[in-house]
Design a protein around this motif. Structure first.
Motif, mmCIF file in Angstrom:
data_model
loop_
_atom_site.group_PDB
_atom_site.id
_atom_site.type_symbol
_atom_site.label_atom_id
_atom_site.label_comp_id
_atom_site.label_asym_id
_atom_site.label_seq_id
_atom_site.Cartn_x
_atom_site.Cartn_y
_atom_site.Cartn_z
ATOM 1 N N THR A 132 60.068 0.756 -82.982
ATOM 2 C CA THR A 132 58.617 0.927 -83.030
ATOM 3 C C THR A 132 58.283 2.278 -83.628
ATOM 4 O OG1 THR A 132 58.605 -0.186 -80.883
ATOM 5 C CG2 THR A 132 56.503 0.720 -81.664
ATOM 6 N N ARG A 133 57.250 2.312 -84.470
ATOM 7 C CA ARG A 133 56.773 3.585 -85.007
ATOM 8 C C ARG A 133 55.741 4.132 -84.033
ATOM 9 N NH1 ARG A 133 56.543 5.033 -90.229
ATOM 10 N NH2 ARG A 133 56.611 2.878 -90.932
ATOM 11 N N ILE A 134 55.989 5.332 -83.538
ATOM 12 C CA ILE A 134 55.113 5.884 -82.501
ATOM 13 C C ILE A 134 53.680 6.029 -83.006
ATOM 14 C CG2 ILE A 134 54.619 7.970 -81.175
ATOM 15 C CD1 ILE A 134 57.665 8.283 -80.830
ATOM 16 N N ARG A 135 53.501 6.500 -84.204
ATOM 17 C CA ARG A 135 52.164 6.787 -84.722
ATOM 18 C C ARG A 135 51.268 5.566 -84.731
ATOM 19 N NH1 ARG A 135 51.052 6.741 -90.228
ATOM 20 N NH2 ARG A 135 53.285 6.935 -90.601
ATOM 21 N N THR A 136 51.856 4.412 -85.161
ATOM 22 C CA THR A 136 51.019 3.215 -85.367
ATOM 23 C C THR A 136 51.324 2.072 -84.405
ATOM 24 O OG1 THR A 136 52.693 2.352 -86.846
ATOM 25 C CG2 THR A 136 50.944 3.684 -87.833
ATOM 26 N N VAL B 265 70.633 6.430 -89.075
ATOM 27 C CA VAL B 265 69.719 5.712 -89.963
ATOM 28 C C VAL B 265 69.434 4.307 -89.413
ATOM 29 C CG1 VAL B 265 69.295 4.910 -92.305
ATOM 30 C CG2 VAL B 265 70.756 6.903 -91.924
ATOM 31 N N LEU B 266 68.186 4.028 -89.146
ATOM 32 C CA LEU B 266 67.773 2.685 -88.741
ATOM 33 C C LEU B 266 67.589 1.855 -90.007
ATOM 34 C CD1 LEU B 266 65.104 3.743 -86.142
ATOM 35 C CD2 LEU B 266 67.112 2.342 -85.611
ATOM 36 N N ALA B 267 68.100 0.640 -90.017
ATOM 37 C CA ALA B 267 67.993 -0.162 -91.251
ATOM 38 C C ALA B 267 67.988 -1.648 -90.956
ATOM 39 C CB ALA B 267 69.160 0.177 -92.162
ATOM 40 N N MET C 294 65.624 9.437 -91.741
ATOM 41 C CA MET C 294 66.866 9.581 -90.973
ATOM 42 C C MET C 294 66.675 10.691 -89.956
ATOM 43 S SD MET C 294 69.169 11.439 -93.888
ATOM 44 C CE MET C 294 68.335 10.541 -95.193
ATOM 45 N N THR C 295 67.556 10.719 -88.955
ATOM 46 C CA THR C 295 67.522 11.764 -87.938
ATOM 47 C C THR C 295 68.913 12.370 -87.839
ATOM 48 O OG1 THR C 295 65.840 10.553 -86.694
ATOM 49 C CG2 THR C 295 67.055 12.251 -85.500
ATOM 50 N N VAL C 296 68.996 13.718 -87.936
ATOM 51 C CA VAL C 296 70.314 14.352 -87.909
ATOM 52 C C VAL C 296 70.412 15.335 -86.738
ATOM 53 C CG1 VAL C 296 70.374 14.212 -90.419
ATOM 54 C CG2 VAL C 296 69.790 16.365 -89.327
ATOM 55 N N GLY D 117 61.627 12.021 -93.234
ATOM 56 C CA GLY D 117 60.815 10.805 -93.321
ATOM 57 C C GLY D 117 59.583 11.039 -94.168
ATOM 58 N N ARG D 118 58.532 10.307 -93.843
ATOM 59 C CA ARG D 118 57.312 10.454 -94.628
ATOM 60 C C ARG D 118 56.733 11.861 -94.500
ATOM 61 N NH1 ARG D 118 58.082 5.836 -93.285
ATOM 62 N NH2 ARG D 118 57.567 3.895 -94.386
ATOM 63 N N GLN D 119 56.910 12.424 -93.307
ATOM 64 C CA GLN D 119 56.379 13.769 -93.078
ATOM 65 C C GLN D 119 57.060 14.744 -94.045
ATOM 66 O OE1 GLN D 119 57.559 15.355 -89.318
ATOM 67 N NE2 GLN D 119 56.059 16.998 -89.328
HETATM 68 N N1 LIG Z 1 65.049 4.993 -90.802
HETATM 69 C C1 LIG Z 1 65.110 5.954 -89.885
HETATM 70 N N2 LIG Z 1 66.235 6.108 -89.136
HETATM 71 C C2 LIG Z 1 66.302 7.079 -88.200
HETATM 72 N N3 LIG Z 1 65.305 7.922 -87.943
HETATM 73 C C3 LIG Z 1 64.153 7.800 -88.652
HETATM 74 C C4 LIG Z 1 64.006 6.843 -89.657
HETATM 75 N N4 LIG Z 1 62.775 6.979 -90.199
HETATM 76 C C5 LIG Z 1 62.178 8.015 -89.554
HETATM 77 N N5 LIG Z 1 62.987 8.512 -88.622
HETATM 78 C C6 LIG Z 1 62.718 9.620 -87.708
HETATM 79 O O1 LIG Z 1 61.335 9.558 -87.375
HETATM 80 C C7 LIG Z 1 60.714 10.786 -87.739
HETATM 81 C C8 LIG Z 1 59.302 10.543 -88.171
HETATM 82 O O2 LIG Z 1 59.284 9.674 -89.277
HETATM 83 P P1 LIG Z 1 58.173 9.870 -90.418
HETATM 84 O O3 LIG Z 1 58.354 8.794 -91.424
HETATM 85 O O4 LIG Z 1 58.222 11.282 -90.877
HETATM 86 O O5 LIG Z 1 56.783 9.729 -89.676
HETATM 87 P P2 LIG Z 1 56.218 8.422 -88.951
HETATM 88 O O6 LIG Z 1 57.221 8.087 -87.885
HETATM 89 O O7 LIG Z 1 54.897 8.865 -88.381
HETATM 90 O O8 LIG Z 1 56.106 7.361 -90.001
HETATM 91 C C9 LIG Z 1 61.582 11.366 -88.812
HETATM 92 O O9 LIG Z 1 61.436 12.775 -88.841
HETATM 93 C C10 LIG Z 1 62.973 10.951 -88.381
HETATM 94 O O10 LIG Z 1 63.457 11.834 -87.370
#
Ligand SMILES: Nc1ncnc2c1ncn2[C@@H]1O[C@H](COP(=O)(O)OP(=O)(O)O)[C@@H](O)[C@H]1O
Ligand SMILES: Nc1ncnc2c1ncn2[C@@H]1O[C@H](COP(=O)(O)OP(=O)(O)O)[C@@H](O)[C@H]1O
Ligand SMILES: Nc1ncnc2c1ncn2[C@@H]1O[C@H](COP(=O)(O)OP(=O)(O)O)[C@@H](O)[C@H]1O
Lengths: 438, 112, 438, 438, 112, 112
Positions: F100-104, F63-65, F28-30, E37-39
């Motif tokens: 939901t994005r945990i960070r924000t 992959v979330l989309a 993505m998450t694997v 991801g962004r990280q």
């Molecule tokens: N589109 C996605 N589908 C599935 N998992 C995702 C997706 N985007 C991010 N992730 C998961 O969330 C984690 C963190 O996302 P990242 O973009 O790195 O930071 P943040 O969640 O803070 O924006 C990733 O390492 C990945 O495991």
């Protein structure tokens, strides 16, 4: 006293000591991950327990002045009177302490060999108790018979250069008794039980091979031509054993395996042990090759007999030990060692072979009876076997509250320190502890 | 199309696989997992420092199946993974929009 | 010159060298997987750095002609004048080079011992700088005081056969200073920090035990009765230490642990080090047993004091070293070694014990002061500690750009070769490289 | 016969034997997990195969009575006539068997070194055949040229104390031929190929370093001042090599790596091997430092040349071997070893350096030609390389039907015993076997 | 019935577990994962060969829950897994058709 | 919102990641997995005891989309993970209630 001989036997003793951690790894790699620490412990702890017992009482039972050919007197209790001066009856050119500590290393590894038979299911307490009693009631007497001046097997003229009967047959028979008495592991013969780390087993094999030079060549008790020829025979036994087992697999199962080569090397080392100081190079190769093939067949029988000798102590140490003891009677050569005898193929006739058979038979019968008795008693007292739940969760957790591997660092655990809630007296501790959480 | 997910005890995988094959399942995907629930964990001690580990090893089994096949599959899980002991696990069913076989691009039923 | 003595000391030197990789594994198994390489490096790199420094300057500071009982002169700078002839003041029956290289191995492992205290958080550059300076400012002088002819502690008559003060107390004190000055790891006392691979720690223990025979018996500087009794005492110290620690755990925490047995063996080895050449077998058992129990208690105190001595260097080497140094004053026996003295229990009164206390106290004070000063200076210059992010991601990635294990081969990485886009000059490279992708 | 010398050479032989398992681990850690057993096997099996061949025919080809400076006669076939008495032409103070077995260990490790070049893609059968033929056609002759009385390179006066040309350049050149002929691994240069277990590689490094004392110091064939100075030089070569490689990385890539330090130590050991018995400490440091840096550069060239010398045998053993052979001509010193010569910097002029160049060139040309021929023939007969599918699934499964690690015990396998359906004859087996399922 | 899936940083697992227990969650299933991801990832170097690794270690937490419990659970994730740094992860919610407890065969609510 | 799940051969991960990035996927998450299906397993032999292992190593990609992005993502899987050999794997799509994005704490579209 000769400094060269002393240097050689001291270093040999260190090498034999190193074999026990080597054995721990050899066995540890073959069990499932949940039992790896429990398996390592059953070898390593013997270094602690047996060494202390040996000095206190074991040594004198084995090598104290002979009592009727059966056991040693108590003169050397706590190594009393065992000092820097050589004891000419035992070893004339090295300090008596050197001989005693060299023998101590043999006493340590022998009970450790047995543990492969009851791997993955015995209580640690039962193991410790069995080991202590077995050392004094089985190992010490047999060592006296075979190696001590006055010991009846030695006097009879049977040959065992470095412990084919005392160490390998003796341990192998006890393993047979143990496997039968403790019973099979859950799922044996049905569920897959795959070695969890063969690289560990291979490392253990390397250490065993390395240490075995001290075991066999060191048994010459000096740095001389005999030590040199025993060293050579030992290496060739291992080498040919590895080739023999691999050959068997390549022809019978299309593929030589790593575990097969490792097992063959150990089988060859076991078989050459009694013969090392009595045979020349080519017979050494023959003994190793023969042991490699015989043991490869032997280990394949346990499923047929439904015997869960988990890590094949019987198939390797008992079978290999017998092969070695008998072939010593075939290949022994006075030209190699004047203190030995001529075997069947060197004009010695069947005389030596006959004595070898007697030695093997006596050791077999004695070890089987006493080992079985000890196991039964331990079972009735502390109990041999862990509970079915403990067996399922593994020895590491149930016996030692530890896990062997924690590769993924996913917390999943918080500390329960007794001191946890106590106000820390030190100023350092007063500083709030930063946590990964923030 | 549905996705049946079962969380089971590791040593049950073989039995579950056989039970699923018996009801006509031709494929599955499994992952190692750790579970937390009624089943208690264990304690670890290292040089006197004591740790309470609440997670126990599990295996997570995923099976894609036709809607009318689901009930049978869930039953297969129940019978094959059951030990009567706490911690046997759960089986849950998720709706699936579509499935594609990567090799051929076949979709839906043909993708299984 | 005696070939037997030379053979023994050369082999002993090899064994002591092998202890450092052994220590690396002993420590490496106890940290989290993300720090395993960084931890191994802090031991292994000392083999490189310290060895070179020792030859250039360290040896002459320690064993050059005495200057006021405090330090050696520069006559042996770069091993000038250190040749095949024995130096009778140091070792009369082996080449001077043999003595120098045997001592070199001690100099290598001592700073490596300290690293357990600041594991998982120190910069590699800071470690290297600290190690180099500490070797010359702390190790070399203390080695001179205790072992060099004219060294004030040696002249005073305190006994340290193989390095209880020079190696273990010295390193243990420096470890105490380091743990306090660098501070605790993130999450210490709150988050679980579990050893990632105890099989590695057990292997390290086996190698340490094996190598320790060279360390202690080799310190007799010959293959004789003294070497033999030191060898025996060493093994019994380790064995009894393992039993002692296991006993403590079995009684206090219901279960003996693998890590406990390993730690107990090392504690016993530490404690027997100063005594090895002065005590008979039974006292050796007593010393080991005592060390095993004392150290088992000692390591449990760090949480109470909030001291993050990560791998228990203080609890094992400082505590065990003090136990050994003092008990040498209790059990020393002229009958074992005429060059020694009689301890409290052998009619020697408190004289020797008093000298031992002075030796311990002096080493403690000097090492604490100078080690702390060096650490402070290193902190002010290159900085001791990695950043909080680097600590979270681990030393392996942050300090060495490597990972210890990559079991699952799931790509996840593509190569960025500098040469990547350069047209390859060789015909071989002209051939298109087949990729797993096809 | 001298017991001290015999003790030392016997122990040295054990140490050299231990190097082969060490090499197995050094290499095994660098490959991907799916190839770890196949890689370990390619070293460990040489202990079996080569040892037997050596005794049968190899030894006499190398050290039998000279035939025209090129090869040994067949007098020692099957070690006939090789006994306890010293052979004054080869080693006057130790049994002839001791010399023969010491040499055997060198013969074992040399072909094992080559395997790093074709790691992860060669058939086990091809490996075994190549090793056997190479031993007799390449190793034995070169060993004769350089070390046997009458061997033309020895007579010419070139110096190779412990095997710089015979072992390292020889193996390094064969590795070059092998890497070119077998071709690159799938995905080489595109896909990431990361060492799967650097802790294993580091352990292997420790064992190699430890065993190398036997390799180099043992080559003095006695426990004397020469052995001692060779021991010291060996350790300093390794230490300086580790520092050199780390220095290169720290300056060029900002971070010294664990693999770099391990590789540097081995590079230093390789380079000091021919020089060990001829140079004093400071030149030893120079040689090690130089080798560490040169080899660090050399391994970085393989991508540029598109040469998949998988584990850098060329970059370390060939490059390091040449550095050592040439610098021996620069730093050799009659004051260190009267049987040697004075090098460029010790007033010997370029004479020795010239001979060293000839020795290197001859070994290079001969080994390259014959090794390539053998590889081609093996390729045409059994075939060198596994299929593309086998390469993808890994050598462990395809060549040995095993896996290296099975940490997660998730069944996933049921036993197919041949005996499975056979009614078991023994009563034990009649008892229904409890399964984990209940 | 819903399935709440959270992808978090490994060292946060303990905090998340406690937060979930605090809001009444009685069970969960976790798996080790790697995230992209962004990280940003990291660089590895072996004998001069440089590799860019884009995946970072994560833990994937699965929680089966009643519909009306979901919001609370998501909140628990947000508060307990947050470090304010990029890479904290995601929480998403999937619809579930049904859940069964293997040990007892109980379904729906009683299966949790 | 959808969740696209692909099960692929391990050595294909890098190609798949690049293909997904190419169609605009930012995360993505694997997880490592083992698969059972038409693709045959292998045999292991230890001291003559023979084991048939039916599971082969796979990687599971999540992959979330956005709904309208799904088709493109599935195509990316098909093209990048395909080797034409049995065992290439499957791609399936699940409906998602919310992300939901945990960070924000951002939800839905902004959370990706
Ligand atoms: N589109 C996605 N589908 C599935 N998992 C995702 C997706 N985007 C991010 N992730 C998961 O969330 C984690 C963190 O996302 P990242 O973009 O790195 O930071 P943040 O969640 O803070 O924006 C990733 O390492 C990945 O495991
Ligand atoms: N709410 C939940 N969400 C996801 N997984 C769960 C949940 N509850 C239980 N599990 C999984 O089911 C396993 C077994 O649950 P547990 O309560 O221990 O025993 P039982 O299923 O017999 O009641 C747990 O280890 C966990 O992996
Ligand atoms: N019904 C299923 N449910 C879940 N995963 C499946 C299913 N069928 C196959 N898979 C996964 O897809 C992988 C490939 O399937 P397989 O039948 O072997 O080859 P292909 O996909 O080419 O037909 C399997 O290893 C498994 O991980």
């Amino acid at each position: 006293m000769d400094t060269g001989d002393t240097a050689f036997v001291l270093v040999s003793a260190a090498l034999v000591m190193f074999m026990t951690p080597g054995l721990a790894l050899f066995y540890g790699g073959m069990v499932r991950a949940k039992n790896v620490l429990g398996t390592l412990m059953q070898s390593v702890f013997a270094l602690g327990l047996v060494s202390v017992l040996w000095v206190l009482i074991g040594y004198t039972l084995a090598f104290g002045p002979d009592k009727g050919g059966l056991i040693g007197g108590l003169d050397f209790l706590g190594l009393r009177g065992v000092g820097a001066d050589p004891n000419p009856d035992l070893a004339g050119t090295i300090p008596h302490t050197t001989f005693a500590l060299f023998q101590m290393m043999f006493a340590v590894i022998t009970p450790a060999l047995i543990t492969g038979a009851f791997a993955e299911r015995m209580k640690f307490s039962a193991y410790a108790l069995f080991t202590a009693v077995w050392l004094l009631l089985v190992y010490a007497p047999v060592a006296h018979w075979v190696w001590a001046p006055g010991g009846w097997i030695r006097e009879m003229g049977a040959l065992d250069f470095a412990g084919g009967t005392v160490v390998h047959i003796n341990a192998g028979v006890a393993a047979l008794a143990a496997a039968v008495i403790i019973g099979r592991r859950r799922g044996f013969g049905k569920q897959a039980v795959v070695p969890h780390n063969l690289t560990m087993t291979l490392l253990g094999t390397g250490i065993l091979w390395f240490g075995w030079f001290g075991f066999n060549a060191g048994s010459a008790l000096g740095a001389n031509g005999l030590a040199s020829s025993a060293f050579l025979a030992t290496h060739l036994g291992a080498a040919a054993g590895a080739c023999g087992w691999a050959l068997y697999e390549a022809t019978r199962e299309r593929r030589p395996t790593t575990l097969g080569v490792a097992s063959g090397a150990v089988a060859g080392l076991v078989a050459i042990t009694p013969a090392a100081g009595f045979v020349s190079p080519l017979p050494a190769i023959a003994i190793g090759l023969c042991a490699g093939i015989v043991c490869a067949v032997a280990v394949r029988l346990k499923f047929r007999f439904g015997l869960d000798d988990s890590l094949d102590v019987v198939g390797v140490h008992l079978a290999g030990g017998i092969v070695g003891a008998l072939l010593t009677g075939v290949f022994a050569d006075l030209a190699v060692n004047g203190a030995g005898a001529d075997g069947l193929l060197n004009g010695g006739g069947a005389a030596l072979l006959g004595k070898q058979v007697v030695a093997v038979g006596a050791t077999f019968a004695f070890s089987l009876a006493v080992s079985a008795a000890i196991l039964k008693i331990v079972d009735l007292t502390v109990g041999l076997r862990v509970s079915s739940e403990e067996e399922a969760s593994g020895l590491d957790l149930s016996q030692h509250a530890e896990v062997g591997y924690a590769f993924s660092e996913s917390g999943g655990a918080i500390e329960r320190e007794p001191e946890r809630d106590v106000p820390a007296p030190s100023p350092v501790a007063a500083v709030p502890v930063p946590s990964d959480a923030r | 199309m549905k996705l049946v997910i079962g969380v089971i005890k590791p040593f049950k995988l073989e039995d579950v696989k056989e039970a699923l094959e018996a009801v006509g399942v031709q494929g599955m995907t499994v992952t190692d997992a750790r579970g937390f629930g009624r089943q208690r964990g264990h304690t670890e001690i290292y040089r006197g420092a004591e740790y309470q580990v609440d997670f126990t090893p599990k295996i997570r089994v995923e099976v894609l199946a036709e809607d009318d096949h689901v009930e049978e599959i869930v039953k297969a899980f129940l019978t094959s993974a059951r030990t009567q002991a706490i911690g046997d696990g759960k089986v849950w069913v998720l709706p699936v929009d579509e499935v594609t076989r990567i090799r051929t691009g076949e979709r839906g039923h043909d993708a299984l």
